[in-house]
Enzyme design. Structure first.
Site, mmCIF file in Angstrom:
data_model
loop_
_atom_site.group_PDB
_atom_site.id
_atom_site.type_symbol
_atom_site.label_atom_id
_atom_site.label_comp_id
_atom_site.label_asym_id
_atom_site.label_seq_id
_atom_site.Cartn_x
_atom_site.Cartn_y
_atom_site.Cartn_z
ATOM 1 N N LYS A 95 0.689 -1.276 -0.059
ATOM 2 C CA LYS A 95 0.229 0.012 0.003
ATOM 3 C C LYS A 95 1.017 1.300 -0.033
ATOM 4 O O LYS A 95 2.148 1.123 -0.103
ATOM 5 C CB LYS A 95 -0.940 -0.209 1.282
ATOM 6 C CG LYS A 95 -1.694 -1.432 1.534
ATOM 7 C CD LYS A 95 -2.854 -1.630 0.433
ATOM 8 C CE LYS A 95 -3.125 -3.115 0.295
ATOM 9 N NZ LYS A 95 -3.743 -3.722 1.451
HETATM 10 C C1 LIG Z 1 -4.781 -4.597 1.990
HETATM 11 C C2 LIG Z 1 -6.206 -4.715 2.502
HETATM 12 C C3 LIG Z 1 -6.907 -5.108 3.407
HETATM 13 C C4 LIG Z 1 -6.206 -5.619 4.746
HETATM 14 O O1 LIG Z 1 -5.450 -4.787 5.173
HETATM 15 P P1 LIG Z 1 -3.904 -5.537 5.948
HETATM 16 O O2 LIG Z 1 -3.403 -4.540 6.348
HETATM 17 O O3 LIG Z 1 -3.430 -6.482 4.862
HETATM 18 O O4 LIG Z 1 -4.792 -6.626 6.838
HETATM 19 C C5 LIG Z 1 -8.217 -4.889 3.508
HETATM 20 N N1 LIG Z 1 -9.045 -4.508 2.143
HETATM 21 C C6 LIG Z 1 -8.439 -4.275 1.006
HETATM 22 C C7 LIG Z 1 -9.386 -3.728 -0.037
HETATM 23 C C8 LIG Z 1 -6.842 -4.278 0.935
HETATM 24 O O5 LIG Z 1 -6.368 -4.155 -0.065
#
Ligand SMILES: *Cc1c(COP(=O)(O)O)cnc(C)c1O
Length: 373
Positions: A182
């Site tokens: 991210k």
């Molecule tokens: C990455 C992600 C999550 C979960 O986040 P984590 O930090 O990996 O637990 C939830 N929803 C979406 C759309 C994501 O891309």
């Protein structure tokens, strides 16, 4: 040569220094860094409060808890998301309801969603897929009138803006993820943004076992605390928060670079009639976490995906719809979400990350142009 990935984090010396200084300090966890990271996040996103969590999934779990979700309640989200968006509500015993996406912006169809609302609906959970800046103003007004909480999954959309305002402005709570794929990386990490003090208090309690030191009986000693809810240990360490604070300083530059990459894909690929490029609002604001392209049905996603891999590019597919997962197959029917299903059959995510070089992107574009659909 290593294949060009679809995403990669960027760590520089200032990030490394920030982490080392915490390692040399008095606190590895429960020190001053989480509150500092929360202040920076809230300021950056124009929210009153931010609460950091050990990961984005835990943050969603906290948001659903704060919204009061429990057994017998329903929450509505889109099948085009990572499984965690659905799982985190199921942890609380709530029932997930899926609503198809709109092909206009690849996020939950904001008109269709009302067909899925029953009197058991407690939350609507749009997912800002790829970082698209969805406008939630009208949805939120209608939801508020019905007593429904809007929780935005903005794991892809840190820094996205709608009409110049942060995307979180028209959600009751907004979840962020700091997974290295991210915009901001803390290893694992997440947060919930909100302007609402009651949600904030619940989120804080939920993150630390349901324990609080607020409003305690006066006769008790200084050691005393109470556990009032069944919470979890979902804290983010000082080590991770220091990295997050350092990473957040580079968010603007990273969003700018992502936009340049998106513009260059558009200039290089928009002539190909077998490829559909991702939608973008005319006034910008897209956070460009992903660059999802769709091939025509005739072209076939599998052959295109394998072709890219054979040429040193490592694309990904986002996402296998949640209702295709074996765990959820009994709850939903294939065929019920034609847009998300068609999208999945044709989607490939191209390399999109700030450290992608011009040469690498030029190579990706050339490889795609040489493809014989
Ligand atoms: C990455 C992600 C999550 C979960 O986040 P984590 O930090 O990996 O637990 C939830 N929803 C979406 C759309 C994501 O891309």
């Amino acid at each position: 040569m290593k294949p060009i990935p679809y995403t990669k984090h960027s760590i520089d010396q200032s990030d490394i220094d920030a982490v080392i200084s915490v390692l040399q300090s008095d606190f590895l966890t429960q020190g001053p860094k989480p509150a500092e990271f929360e202040r920076e996040l809230a300021a950056c996103c124009g929210s009153k409060y931010a609460v950091v969590f050990s990961n984005g999934t835990a943050a969603l779990h906290g948001a659903y808890f704060a919204a009061g979700l429990g057994a017998g309640d329903e929450f509505i989200t889109a099948p085009l998301t990572f499984a965690a968006t659905v799982n985190a509500g199921v942890y609380l015993g709530a029932t997930p309801v899926l609503c198809d996406i709109s092909m206009k912006d690849y996020t939950i169809d904001q008109e269709r969603v009302w067909r899925h609302v029953t009197d058991r609906a407690k939350a609507i959970v749009p997912v800002a897929y790829a970082g698209y800046p969805i406008d939630l103003k009208a949805l939120r007004e209608k939801a508020a009138a019905e007593g429904i909480t809007v929780i935005l999954d903005a794991a892809h959309a840190l820094g996205a803006t709608v009409n110049g305002e942060p995307i979180s402005k028209h959600a009751d709570m907004t979840m962020l993820s700091f997974h290295p794929a991210k915009h901001v990386a803390t290893g694992e990490g997440g947060a919930v943004l909100t302007d609402n003090k009651a949600y904030y208090d619940k989120l804080m309690m939920f993150r630390t076992h349901g324990i609080t030191k607020e409003a305690l009986p006066e006769e008790q000693g200084a050691w005393y605390y109470e556990m009032r809810e069944l919470g979890f240990n979902y804290r983010l360490t000082d080590i991770q928060c220091a990295l997050g604070i350092s990473q957040l300083k580079k968010l603007d530059a990273s969003l700018k670079r992502r936009k340049e990459i998106a513009d260059r894909y558009k200039a290089g690929l928009s002539d190909l009639n077998w490829l559909t490029l991702p939608p973008e609002p005319s006034d910008g604001g897209h956070a460009w976490h992903l660059y999802p392209v769709l091939v025509t049905e005739k072209t076939g996603r599998r052959r295109f995906f394998d072709y890219l891999r054979a040429n040193g590019i490592s694309p990904q597919v986002h996402y296998i719809p949640v209702h295709y997962m074996p765990y959820y197959r009994e709850s939903f029917k294939t065929g019920d979400f034609p847009n998300a299903e068609d999208f999945y059959e044709r989607e490939v995510s191209l390399p999109m990350f700030p450290a992608l070089t011009d040469d690498e992107q030029g190579y990706v574009i050339d490889v795609i142009k040489r493809y014989k659909p």
